[in-house]
Design a protein around this motif. Structure first.
Motif, short mmCIF file in Angstrom:
data_model
loop_
_atom_site.label_atom_id
_atom_site.label_comp_id
_atom_site.label_asym_id
_atom_site.label_seq_id
_atom_site.Cartn_x
_atom_site.Cartn_y
_atom_site.Cartn_z
N ARG A 34 -19.50 103.07 15.33
CA ARG A 34 -20.83 103.21 15.94
C ARG A 34 -21.88 103.50 14.89
N LEU A 35 -21.54 104.31 13.90
CA LEU A 35 -22.49 104.64 12.84
C LEU A 35 -22.83 103.41 12.00
N ILE A 36 -21.83 102.61 11.71
CA ILE A 36 -22.07 101.37 10.95
C ILE A 36 -22.99 100.45 11.76
N GLY A 37 -22.77 100.36 13.07
CA GLY A 37 -23.63 99.54 13.92
C GLY A 37 -25.06 100.07 13.97
N THR A 38 -25.20 101.39 14.06
CA THR A 38 -26.53 102.00 14.08
C THR A 38 -27.27 101.75 12.78
N LEU A 39 -26.57 101.92 11.66
CA LEU A 39 -27.21 101.68 10.36
C LEU A 39 -27.54 100.21 10.16
N GLY A 40 -26.71 99.32 10.69
CA GLY A 40 -27.02 97.89 10.63
C GLY A 40 -28.28 97.56 11.42
N GLY A 41 -28.42 98.15 12.60
CA GLY A 41 -29.63 97.96 13.41
C GLY A 41 -30.86 98.52 12.72
N LEU A 42 -30.70 99.67 12.08
CA LEU A 42 -31.81 100.27 11.33
C LEU A 42 -32.23 99.38 10.17
N GLU A 43 -31.25 98.81 9.49
CA GLU A 43 -31.55 97.91 8.38
C GLU A 43 -32.31 96.68 8.87
N THR A 44 -31.91 96.13 10.01
CA THR A 44 -32.58 94.96 10.57
C THR A 44 -34.03 95.29 10.93
N LYS A 45 -34.24 96.43 11.58
CA LYS A 45 -35.60 96.84 11.93
C LYS A 45 -36.45 97.09 10.68
N PHE A 46 -35.87 97.70 9.68
CA PHE A 46 -36.57 97.98 8.44
C PHE A 46 -37.02 96.68 7.77
N LYS A 47 -36.11 95.71 7.67
CA LYS A 47 -36.45 94.43 7.05
C LYS A 47 -37.50 93.69 7.87
N ARG A 48 -37.40 93.76 9.21
CA ARG A 48 -38.38 93.10 10.06
C ARG A 48 -39.77 93.71 9.87
N GLU A 49 -39.86 95.03 9.80
CA GLU A 49 -41.16 95.68 9.61
C GLU A 49 -41.77 95.31 8.27
N PHE A 50 -40.96 95.23 7.23
CA PHE A 50 -41.51 94.88 5.93
C PHE A 50 -41.87 93.40 5.85
N SER A 51 -41.20 92.55 6.64
CA SER A 51 -41.61 91.16 6.67
C SER A 51 -42.96 91.04 7.38
N PHE A 52 -43.23 91.87 8.42
CA PHE A 52 -44.53 91.89 9.06
C PHE A 52 -45.59 92.39 8.10
N LYS A 53 -45.24 93.39 7.31
CA LYS A 53 -46.18 93.96 6.34
C LYS A 53 -46.55 92.90 5.30
N THR A 91 -49.00 90.37 6.82
CA THR A 91 -50.37 90.85 6.98
C THR A 91 -51.00 91.24 5.66
N ALA A 92 -50.22 91.32 4.59
CA ALA A 92 -50.76 91.70 3.29
C ALA A 92 -51.69 90.62 2.76
N ASP A 95 -54.04 89.16 4.36
CA ASP A 95 -55.38 89.47 4.84
C ASP A 95 -56.02 90.56 4.01
N ALA A 96 -55.25 91.52 3.54
CA ALA A 96 -55.79 92.63 2.77
C ALA A 96 -56.31 92.16 1.42
N HIS A 97 -55.71 91.11 0.85
CA HIS A 97 -56.15 90.64 -0.45
C HIS A 97 -57.45 89.85 -0.35
N ALA A 98 -57.79 89.35 0.82
CA ALA A 98 -59.00 88.56 0.99
C ALA A 98 -60.25 89.43 0.99
N HIS A 99 -60.12 90.70 1.34
CA HIS A 99 -61.27 91.58 1.43
C HIS A 99 -61.15 92.68 0.40
N PRO A 100 -62.25 93.05 -0.23
CA PRO A 100 -62.19 94.14 -1.20
C PRO A 100 -61.93 95.46 -0.51
N VAL A 101 -61.58 96.46 -1.30
CA VAL A 101 -61.35 97.79 -0.77
C VAL A 101 -62.62 98.26 -0.08
N GLY A 102 -62.47 98.82 1.10
CA GLY A 102 -63.63 99.27 1.85
C GLY A 102 -63.95 98.34 3.01
#
Length: 153
Positions: A93-112, A115-116, A118-125
């Motif tokens: 169960r722990l291996i499955g939980t950590l696998g799910g956490l890894e999947t969510k982590f990778k998905r969030e960073f792929s979203f980041k 969207t990154a 868009d951040a490069h198109a506008h200057p800070v501020g």
């Protein structure tokens, strides 16, 4: 110093077992697991997984000494299953939980990353700060569009 070499804390020797099981003769349906080359991180996660199982009466761990790279995990069941079986189920169960956490982590960073661009198109501020706007996007005040304060995350 008294501390062992860093590699000795996580690399198993040739004749060293990663897990040793000792049946408890004084407590029914109980066993002690000695898990070598691991620390509080794995011990606490295993304990939490075990306590979530309905057949567990007791699950706890201890690190006898900080310079010895192992911990002892004590498990007592209600008799419907063996401590070894629930230990194996908790690890699965722990291996499955950590696998799910890894999947969510990778998905969030792929979203980041998506969207990154868009951040490069506008200057800070933000897009073109006008007169009276502060660096946090407010018009002289400290609020973003939508009435949110810049401290609201």
């Amino acid at each position: 110093m008294n501390a062992p070499n860093r590699h000795e804390l996580f690399v198993l020797e040739d004749n060293e077992n990663a897990l040793e099981v000792t049946e408890d003769t004084k407590i029914p349906n109980a066993a002690t697991f000695k898990i070598v080359k691991q620390d509080h991180t794995v011990g606490n996660m295993l304990r939490a997984q075990l306590l979530a199982m309905p057949s567990i009466l007791f699950a706890g761990y201890k690190v006898p000494h900080p310079l010895h790279p192992y911990f002892l995990l004590k498990i007592q069941t209600d008799g419907t299953t063996t401590p070894q079986a629930v230990f194996e189920a908790a690890c699965t169960r722990l291996i499955g939980t950590l696998g799910g956490l890894e999947t969510k982590f990778k998905r969030e960073f792929s979203f980041k990353d998506a969207t990154a661009g868009d951040a490069h198109a506008h200057p800070v501020g933000g897009m073109g700060m006008g007169m009276g706007e502060d660096a946090y996007g407010g018009g002289g005040g400290a609020a973003w569009a939508g009435g949110r304060d810049y401290l609201d995350f």
